[in-house]
Design an enzyme around this catalytic site. Sequence first.
Site, PDB file in Angstrom:
ATOM      1  CB  SER A 185     -13.328  47.704 -75.126  1.00 55.80           C
ATOM      2  OG  SER A 185     -13.751  46.380 -75.305  1.00 55.80           O
TER       3      SER A 185
ATOM      4  CG  ASP B 241     -15.602  44.382 -68.319  1.00 54.39           C
ATOM      5  OD1 ASP B 241     -16.368  43.776 -69.087  1.00 54.39           O
ATOM      6  OD2 ASP B 241     -14.808  45.257 -68.703  1.00 54.39           O
TER       7      ASP B 241
ATOM      8  CG  HIS C 251     -17.120  46.311 -71.403  1.00 51.24           C
ATOM      9  ND1 HIS C 251     -15.806  45.932 -71.203  1.00 51.24           N
ATOM     10  CD2 HIS C 251     -17.211  46.665 -72.712  1.00 51.24           C
ATOM     11  CE1 HIS C 251     -15.137  46.035 -72.343  1.00 51.24           C
ATOM     12  NE2 HIS C 251     -15.961  46.493 -73.265  1.00 51.24           N
TER      13      HIS C 251
END
Length: 228
Positions: A114, A165, A197
């Site tokens: 991320s 996601d 995610h």
Amino acid sequence: MSQTIDGPRLPAASGAAKSLVVFLHGFGADGNDLIAIGAEWRRLLPDAAFVSPHAPERCMASPSGRQWFPLTFRDPDERRRGVVAARPGLDAFLDAELARHRLTPDRLALVGFSQGTMMALHVGLRRKIPPAAILGFSGMLVSPEALKTEATGKPPILLIHGDRDDVIPVDALFAATDGLSAAEIPVEWHLSPGLGHGIDGEGLRQGAAFLAGALKPRRTSLRSTSQD
């Protein structure tokens, strides 16, 4: 990034590190979030030492977590400003860790998740000596247009993303591959079906295999000489 950063470490399973894998965690987490992956990868990467530093700032959105830079999602330029500001401190940490293990900069691999992927791509593509590999999960490439003038090398890159996601949509994966390709930087990618995610088992498997190939010990060629 003026504060000194640190985090959990795992020594090389073989006892002597020949490479260094650095995990860069996501927004609101900390270094403990990813170091367990190193424990899982040690069998395939026995000569790699692992470290997962805590980002330098406390995260206002998650007070028990950390952040590489603030995110409000209201300013389209905040990611660019964030990675630029965070780069010097992370670069210094990477140099110190390489020195700790007496490794050259080309024996480094960066693994991000991320926001950590944003950092891995931004910093890794601008280091004086490129890393051996960059592996990014569920992230994005910040300011791809700057790569043509700012990138200092073309390390192997693998990007992995879940097609479900809802934090960083899968479009970010394709924007990143397009941006890297436009800068003539080769990139591989994998799409994990049904994944949100996060990181799934197939992503871990492919990531480990990618790093094992990129960090394979170099062979020294010896020239034989004959005496008359």
